[in-house]
Design a protein around this motif. Structure first.
Motif, PDB file in Angstrom:
ATOM      1  N   THR A  55       4.426  -1.312 -14.083  1.00 22.38           N
ATOM      2  CA  THR A  55       3.015  -0.935 -14.160  1.00 22.38           C
ATOM      3  C   THR A  55       2.807   0.537 -13.832  1.00 22.38           C
ATOM      4  N   GLY A  56       3.708   1.135 -13.037  1.00 23.61           N
ATOM      5  CA  GLY A  56       3.548   2.540 -12.674  1.00 23.61           C
ATOM      6  C   GLY A  56       3.538   3.450 -13.884  1.00 23.61           C
ATOM      7  N   MET A  57       4.459   3.219 -14.807  1.00 28.14           N
ATOM      8  CA  MET A  57       4.576   4.107 -15.963  1.00 28.14           C
ATOM      9  C   MET A  57       3.615   3.721 -17.078  1.00 28.14           C
ATOM     10  N   TYR A  58       3.418   2.429 -17.306  1.00 23.79           N
ATOM     11  CA  TYR A  58       2.653   1.993 -18.470  1.00 23.79           C
ATOM     12  C   TYR A  58       1.165   1.819 -18.192  1.00 23.79           C
ATOM     13  N   VAL A  59       0.749   1.813 -16.923  1.00 24.57           N
ATOM     14  CA  VAL A  59      -0.661   1.608 -16.610  1.00 24.57           C
ATOM     15  C   VAL A  59      -1.214   2.719 -15.714  1.00 24.57           C
ATOM     16  N   VAL A  60      -0.540   2.995 -14.575  1.00 21.58           N
ATOM     17  CA  VAL A  60      -1.099   3.901 -13.566  1.00 21.58           C
ATOM     18  C   VAL A  60      -1.241   5.318 -14.091  1.00 21.58           C
ATOM     19  N   SER A  61      -0.285   5.786 -14.888  1.00 18.24           N
ATOM     20  CA  SER A  61      -0.342   7.168 -15.382  1.00 18.24           C
ATOM     21  C   SER A  61      -1.621   7.426 -16.162  1.00 18.24           C
ATOM     22  N   GLY A  62      -1.979   6.538 -17.083  1.00 18.67           N
ATOM     23  CA  GLY A  62      -3.203   6.724 -17.859  1.00 18.67           C
ATOM     24  C   GLY A  62      -4.453   6.519 -17.039  1.00 18.67           C
ATOM     25  N   LEU A  63      -4.439   5.559 -16.116  1.00 20.24           N
ATOM     26  CA  LEU A  63      -5.605   5.285 -15.285  1.00 20.24           C
ATOM     27  C   LEU A  63      -5.970   6.486 -14.430  1.00 20.24           C
ATOM     28  N   VAL A  64      -4.991   7.085 -13.762  1.00 18.10           N
ATOM     29  CA  VAL A  64      -5.250   8.225 -12.884  1.00 18.10           C
ATOM     30  C   VAL A  64      -5.652   9.451 -13.693  1.00 18.10           C
ATOM     31  N   ALA A  65      -4.994   9.682 -14.822  1.00 22.82           N
ATOM     32  CA  ALA A  65      -5.339  10.839 -15.648  1.00 22.82           C
ATOM     33  C   ALA A  65      -6.760  10.731 -16.192  1.00 22.82           C
ATOM     34  N   ARG A  66      -7.179   9.541 -16.563  1.00 24.59           N
ATOM     35  CA  ARG A  66      -8.507   9.360 -17.173  1.00 24.59           C
ATOM     36  C   ARG A  66      -9.629   9.433 -16.134  1.00 24.59           C
ATOM     37  N   GLN A  67      -9.450   8.812 -14.992  1.00 28.60           N
ATOM     38  CA  GLN A  67     -10.567   8.616 -14.072  1.00 28.60           C
ATOM     39  C   GLN A  67     -10.523   9.477 -12.813  1.00 28.60           C
ATOM     40  N   LEU A  68      -9.356  10.027 -12.445  1.00 23.82           N
ATOM     41  CA  LEU A  68      -9.255  10.650 -11.135  1.00 23.82           C
ATOM     42  C   LEU A  68      -8.792  12.100 -11.136  1.00 23.82           C
ATOM     43  N   ALA A  69      -7.750  12.431 -11.921  1.00 25.32           N
ATOM     44  CA  ALA A  69      -7.117  13.746 -11.754  1.00 25.32           C
ATOM     45  C   ALA A  69      -7.012  14.565 -13.021  1.00 25.32           C
ATOM     46  N   GLY A  70      -7.160  13.973 -14.205  1.00 26.59           N
ATOM     47  CA  GLY A  70      -6.958  14.727 -15.432  1.00 26.59           C
ATOM     48  C   GLY A  70      -5.496  15.112 -15.605  1.00 26.59           C
ATOM     49  N   PRO A  71      -5.200  16.247 -16.240  1.00 29.59           N
ATOM     50  CA  PRO A  71      -3.799  16.672 -16.391  1.00 29.59           C
ATOM     51  C   PRO A  71      -3.077  16.879 -15.065  1.00 29.59           C
ATOM     52  N   ALA A  72      -3.834  17.085 -13.977  1.00 24.93           N
ATOM     53  CA  ALA A  72      -3.216  17.267 -12.662  1.00 24.93           C
ATOM     54  C   ALA A  72      -2.638  15.973 -12.107  1.00 24.93           C
ATOM     55  N   VAL A  73      -2.626  14.915 -12.910  1.00 27.42           N
ATOM     56  CA  VAL A  73      -1.942  13.688 -12.503  1.00 27.42           C
ATOM     57  C   VAL A  73      -0.474  13.969 -12.197  1.00 27.42           C
ATOM     58  N   ILE A  74       0.062  15.028 -12.798  1.00 25.56           N
ATOM     59  CA  ILE A  74       1.443  15.425 -12.502  1.00 25.56           C
ATOM     60  C   ILE A  74       1.589  15.780 -11.028  1.00 25.56           C
ATOM     61  N   ILE A  75       0.617  16.544 -10.496  1.00 23.97           N
ATOM     62  CA  ILE A  75       0.649  16.896  -9.069  1.00 23.97           C
ATOM     63  C   ILE A  75       0.430  15.656  -8.207  1.00 23.97           C
ATOM     64  N   SER A  76      -0.445  14.761  -8.673  1.00 23.45           N
ATOM     65  CA  SER A  76      -0.708  13.540  -7.911  1.00 23.45           C
ATOM     66  C   SER A  76       0.560  12.714  -7.748  1.00 23.45           C
ATOM     67  N   PHE A  77       1.315  12.564  -8.827  1.00 22.43           N
ATOM     68  CA  PHE A  77       2.566  11.807  -8.746  1.00 22.43           C
ATOM     69  C   PHE A  77       3.567  12.495  -7.818  1.00 22.43           C
ATOM     70  N   THR A  78       3.597  13.826  -7.855  1.00 19.45           N
ATOM     71  CA  THR A  78       4.536  14.560  -6.992  1.00 19.45           C
ATOM     72  C   THR A  78       4.188  14.365  -5.518  1.00 19.45           C
ATOM     73  N   ILE A  79       2.887  14.447  -5.186  1.00 16.86           N
ATOM     74  CA  ILE A  79       2.467  14.238  -3.797  1.00 16.86           C
ATOM     75  C   ILE A  79       2.770  12.802  -3.364  1.00 16.86           C
TER      76      ILE A  79
END
Length: 716
Positions: A55-79
């Motif tokens: 679920t991390g790769m197939y669901v969470v990545s799109g959910l966070v990018a759409r609703q919470l962080a935008g392209p900065a989801v990359i930084i979110s995953f790193t943190i």
């Protein structure tokens, strides 16, 4: 006096710890019901990666990018990965300290903190794996339903009807069938389960490569520049990091396989860190491609990676991604179901759960009863409870387990460890540090100086062959050897310049500042050894620090509207001062000097940070999750106080452990009368007290076991 004695007995039962065989000298065939050692390092890495990358790769990545962080989801995953590593290194150290065990954080806390804490952790791990299995089956059922254009859900809603307290759902028969099928695969045997897991992982990784390479053809830099790289600001990045943290939950499955790993001391820490790094690379690369290929406000929430190919007119790629999604969700489901019966097996083997759950099947070499019962319970949950309601309950147990592991590492680093076999023979704690050395640094045998060799002449010392010149094949002389006790030193004066001078001065001043700071803060020397008293101080201070973290994070999260009130500021300052006082009190105690093949770096800093982050994320969960957690805990307390406490393996001998001191030295010894020790030499924390009366046991043990006139601690 009777009530006080009863309360004292109850407390000692709650904090009693388990002694483990850490030698590995006992053959597996001598211990009936043992799990086979058949897992390699690659198998463990595959388990860790598979349990995270569903679920991390197939669901969470799109959910966070759409609703919470935008392209900065990359930084979110790193943190989020950095936060996970804080707990990961603690798990890795425990995998080295307690390698030949199953049960993960349950067993770690059992040998360090106490039995009651271990039961709480194990009980919550069962909840986490149970819900994770049900949620994985429901997610996989939803993926299949979307491939068939929602025909399955439409048929069930029209013919059976919907129900549910919070979310309208239908009896998910597909999820039930999936959960039962995976349960039978796990029950069939470890090697069959691992082979199935490795095949699905290989398929998932192949699809990951396809998505990254294929998505680069649709990359458009304008998708990062229209609204900016961080459209929701830094606050959105941190909120996204809290959500992304759950995508890394699952690496703790590696720690549950210690008894089945071929070389757990090496495999467990290597597999934990490798799986976290692989998952980080996968999440960042997929998020990078997804946010470049599709504007973040148009990313699909339910199936973002499949929609990425559809939105770029490459619908054929959707079906390839669907294959990877099914494989990834299936291996994630397996990652939740695989460790659950092993935690139950470990708790039942210790007597804290019903003992029939610890039976190992003679054919499959798996805890069959624990696997089948837990798997069918998960199948019933998947049938009756919606995926949305299941997801709300998925994280609290894992975060609590991570917190307890960080606390256990912190506590164990400051405890003196005594080997029981050494104590029974020598009865001197830290006997290995009592060796005497002569002035040349050569160890003396039994305190006696080494024999002095007769002086020899230079000719005899060098030898005839050394004094005679040797020739190369071209009859030229070799360089002459240099004689003397000291090798020639390089002349480094010519290499000494202003930069090396400045560096040496900086090092000198840094050491002076460190020495003055250490004296000012009363930090002990590195040569100081911990005692039972300092160990108990760290244990109590760590518990107080956990309470302080809980209060501080509660005020920060739920007191947003009152942060500027004077009374709120005063409370925050008092609690923060208490946190600093606890940290300072722990820093003042000496650490255990024992070295391990892998040790968590920057202790106590990493456990401090790990505890803080995990408590913060626990308090971010919804109140409904805490209510369900409370109901589950009430059921667990009924089982523990009604059955587990009285049937524990330690119950018959917890009062046989006592402590004796001789001057400044302290040792833990065990009364061997009527005590069935199931393992070889063990290590137990020296801070654990379990004697009914220390003075009474001391007198009885000394009078029964010491011959007349024998010196103190000379037990025979």
């Amino acid at each position: 006096m009777g009530i006080r004695s009863a309360l004292d007995s109850l407390f000692r039962r709650l904090v009693r710890v388990k002694a483990l065989d850490l030698t590995g000298n006992q053959p597996a065939e001598e211990v009936p019901g043992k799990l086979p050692k058949c897992l390699s390092t690659m198998d463990l890495v595959s388990l860790g990666v598979g349990s995270c990358m569903g679920t991390g790769m197939y669901v969470v990545s799109g959910l966070v990018a759409r609703q919470l962080a935008g392209p900065a989801v990359i930084i979110s995953f790193t943190i989020a990965a950095m936060a996970s590593i804080l707990s990961g290194v603690c798990y890795a150290e425990f995998g080295v300290r307690v390698p030949k065990t199953t049960g993960s954080a349950y067993m770690y806390s059992y040998v360090t903190v106490g039995e009651f804490t271990a039961f709480v952790i194990g009980w919550n791990l069962i909840l986490e794996y149970l819900i994770g299995t049900a949620a994985g089956a429901s997610a996989l059922s939803g993926c299949l339903d979307s491939l068939f254009r929602s025909r399955i859900s439409t048929f069930m809603m029209n013919n059976v009807g919907g129900f549910g307290i919070h979310t309208k759902t239908y009896p998910d028969l597909v999820a039930l069938i999936i959960a039962v099928a995976v349960t039978l695969v796990v029950a069939a045997g470890v090697k069959k389960s691992i082979t199935f897991n490795n095949i699905l992982n290989a398929l998932n990784l192949a699809v990951w490569v396809f998505m990254v390479v294929g998505g680069l053809f649709f990359a458009d830099g304008q998708n990062w520049s229209k609204e900016g790289f961080m459209p929701y600001g830094f606050s959105g990045v941190m909120t996204g990091a809290a959500t992304c943290f759950y995508a890394f939950i699952g690496f703790d499955i590696i720690a549950t396989t210690g008894e089945e790993a071929k070389n757990p001391s090496r495999s467990i820490p290597l597999a934990i860190m490798s799986s976290l790094v692989i998952c980080l690379v996968a999440y960042v690369s997929v998020s990078f491609v997804l946010t470049l290929a599709v504007p973040f406000e148009q990313i699909g929430v339910s199936s973002p990676l499949m929609d990425m190919f559809v939105q770029n007119n490459a619908e054929a790629g959707k079906y390839i991604v669907a294959i990877g999604a099914i494989a990834g969700l299936m291996v994630s489901l397996l990652g939740s179901l695989f460790p659950m019966p092993r935690v139950i097996y470990a708790m039942a083997s210790d007597g804290l759960l019903f003992r029939f759950l610890a039976r190992v099947n003679a054919i499959t070499h798996t805890p069959a009863w624990a696997t089948i019962i837990s798997g069918f319970l998960a199948a019933i949950l998947a049938l009756l409870v919606s995926l949305a309601d299941l997801i709300e309950m998925m994280s609290i147990g894992t975060l609590l387990a991570y917190t307890l592991v960080s606390m256990s590492v912190l506590i164990l680093r400051y405890q003196p460890h005594v080997e029981i076999e050494t104590v029974l023979n020598t009865t001197v704690a830290y006997a290995t540090f009592d060796n005497e050395f002569d002035e040349d640094g050569i160890q003396k045998a039994d305190g006696q100086p080494p024999e002095t060799a007769e002086p020899h002449s230079t000719l005899h010392e060098a030898g005839d062959d050394t004094l005679l010149p040797k020739l190369n094949q071209d009859h030229t002389s070799l360089p002459k050897p240099t004689y003397g006790a000291v090798d020639p030193e390089e002349d480094q004066f010519r290499q000494y310049n202003k930069w090396t001078y400045a560096y040496s001065r900086v090092r000198e001043y840094s050491y002076i500042i460190y020495a003055k700071t250490r004296i000012l803060l009363r930090i002990p020397e590195t040569t100081a050894l911990p005692t039972a008293e300092t160990g108990r101080t760290v244990t109590m201070t760590t518990i107080v620090l956990f309470v302080m973290y809980f209060i501080f994070n509660t005020i920060i999260i739920f007191g947003k509207d009152n942060k500027r009130s004077w009374w709120c500021v005063i409370i925050i300052m008092i609690v923060f001062a208490g946190i600093l006082a606890c940290i300072w009190n722990i820093l003042r105690q000496p650490q255990n000097p024992d070295k391990l093949p892998f040790m968590a770096p920057c202790v106590p800093l990493i456990p401090f940070l790990g505890m803080f982050v995990n408590v913060y994320l626990m308090l971010k969960l919804s109140p409904l999750t805490w209510i369900r957690f409370a109901i589950w805990m009430v059921a667990g307390m009924v089982i523990y106080f009604g059955y587990g406490m009285w049937n524990s393996n330690i119950e018959a001998r917890y009062h046989d452990t006592t402590r004796q001191t001789d001057g400044s030295k302290e040792a833990i010894v065990m009364d061997s009368k009527n005590v069935q020790m199931p393992t070889a030499p063990s290590f137990i924390p020296a801070h654990a007290r379990s004697g009914a009366s220390l003075e009474h046991d001391q007198e009885e043990l000394m009078s029964d076991q010491q011959p007349p006139g024998a010196p103190a601690f000379d037990l025979k």
